[in-house]
Design a protein around this motif. Structure first.
Motif, mmCIF file in Angstrom:
data_model
loop_
_atom_site.group_PDB
_atom_site.id
_atom_site.type_symbol
_atom_site.label_atom_id
_atom_site.label_comp_id
_atom_site.label_asym_id
_atom_site.label_seq_id
_atom_site.Cartn_x
_atom_site.Cartn_y
_atom_site.Cartn_z
ATOM 1 N N MET A 1 46.086 46.267 30.155
ATOM 2 C CA MET A 1 45.077 46.284 31.210
ATOM 3 C C MET A 1 43.993 45.278 30.884
ATOM 4 N N SER A 2 43.663 44.438 31.839
ATOM 5 C CA SER A 2 42.664 43.407 31.645
ATOM 6 C C SER A 2 41.283 43.921 32.010
ATOM 7 N N THR A 3 40.260 43.212 31.567
ATOM 8 C CA THR A 3 38.890 43.605 31.881
ATOM 9 C C THR A 3 37.985 42.386 31.876
ATOM 10 N N THR A 4 36.836 42.514 32.543
ATOM 11 C CA THR A 4 35.806 41.490 32.513
ATOM 12 C C THR A 4 34.480 42.182 32.282
ATOM 13 N N ASP A 78 39.466 48.489 39.317
ATOM 14 C CA ASP A 78 38.485 49.566 39.416
ATOM 15 C C ASP A 78 37.434 49.374 38.340
ATOM 16 N N ILE A 79 36.232 49.851 38.634
ATOM 17 C CA ILE A 79 35.132 49.700 37.684
ATOM 18 C C ILE A 79 35.093 50.848 36.679
ATOM 19 N N LEU A 102 47.058 46.841 36.260
ATOM 20 C CA LEU A 102 45.686 47.310 36.461
ATOM 21 C C LEU A 102 44.704 46.477 35.659
ATOM 22 N N ALA A 103 43.486 46.397 36.171
ATOM 23 C CA ALA A 103 42.423 45.706 35.450
ATOM 24 C C ALA A 103 41.096 46.374 35.770
ATOM 25 N N ARG A 104 40.199 46.357 34.807
ATOM 26 C CA ARG A 104 38.856 46.892 35.021
ATOM 27 C C ARG A 104 37.946 45.753 35.446
ATOM 28 N N ASP A 109 32.469 41.174 42.433
ATOM 29 C CA ASP A 109 32.454 39.894 41.715
ATOM 30 C C ASP A 109 33.585 39.895 40.691
ATOM 31 N N PHE A 110 34.736 39.387 41.091
ATOM 32 C CA PHE A 110 35.901 39.431 40.209
ATOM 33 C C PHE A 110 36.627 38.101 40.220
ATOM 34 N N ASN A 111 37.350 37.857 39.151
ATOM 35 C CA ASN A 111 38.124 36.629 38.984
ATOM 36 C C ASN A 111 39.577 37.022 38.790
#
Length: 221
Positions: A1-4, A78-79, A102-104, A109-111
């Motif tokens: 799962m990715s995140t920023t 999802d945050i 999935l990614a957080r 504001d997402f890339n």
């Protein structure tokens, strides 16, 4: 799962709200998050298409969509780390980890290139999330920017209950406020404005006497 990097205050709020609720979320919400299945049925994903859900929560919608469109690939944002934990387990139980990523991240504001390695999506959908997102108008702009040239954005959320008794609206608003949910009175106007700005077509429906609003913005022809 990715995140920023995320806005800490809202991420912490959502984790707090859903830390325990996530375990009963789908069981309870099925009675009043109306119109979600109708939205999924209308996605009309092309074969081999890519689909992004903003505010994927427990994964309920993205799993149903993955079943409905078995040739497509799905991506959820999802945050809330708490919700994503539940979603990840559900996706694994359904045998869908190869088709659902999935990614957080923050839906305003997402890339997607950094999160998923994909810049544009054939379909993006948002189900009962705009009413919980501060600065929700930015989510609409960001979603449209992430669509493929002929892609479409699908939204279902609380309406203004315009055809329902005033007492029902008062009770519903009071209940929703406990969960930091605020139906967006200006949603239709913002969507119409964004459609004009992008030269897109716009379809809007009221469901269940205004209990829910269903909208589609489609780019291209």
């Amino acid at each position: 799962m990715s995140t920023t990097e995320l806005p800490a205050s809202h991420a912490e709020l959502m984790d707090g709200v859903y830390r325990w609720q996530r375990h009963i979320y789908d069981l309870t919400r099925k009675y009043y998050l109306l119109g979600r299945d109708r939205m999924i049925a209308g996605l009309d994903v092309p074969p081999g298409g890519t689909v992004l859900e903003l505010g994927c929560g427990t994964g309920r919608n993205i799993i149903l969509a993955a079943r409905a469109y078995p040739d497509a690939h799905f991506f959820g944002l999802d945050i809330s780390a708490e919700m994503l934990e539940t979603a990840g387990k559900a996706i694994n139980r359904e045998g869908l980890p190869d088709r659902v990523m999935l990614a957080r991240g923050d839906a305003t504001d997402f890339n997607t290139g950094a999160l998923y390695g994909i810049e544009r999506f054939d379909r993006i959908f948002v189900s009962y999330s705009l009413s919980m997102i501060p600065g929700w108008e930015k989510t609409i702009s960001a979603a449209l920017a992430a669509l493929a040239p002929t892609g479409s954005l699908h939204i279902v959320d609380f309406g203004q209950q315009e055809g329902l008794p005033g007492w029902f609206r008062t009770l519903l608003r009071g209940w929703l406020k406990k969960f930091h949910v605020m139906p967006r009175e200006s949603l239709r106007g913002v969507l119409e404005s964004e459609s004009r700005r992008t030269g897109a077509t716009f379809r809007f429906r009221t469901l269940y006497r205004g209990y829910a609003w269903l909208a589609v913005i489609k780019l291209g022809i």
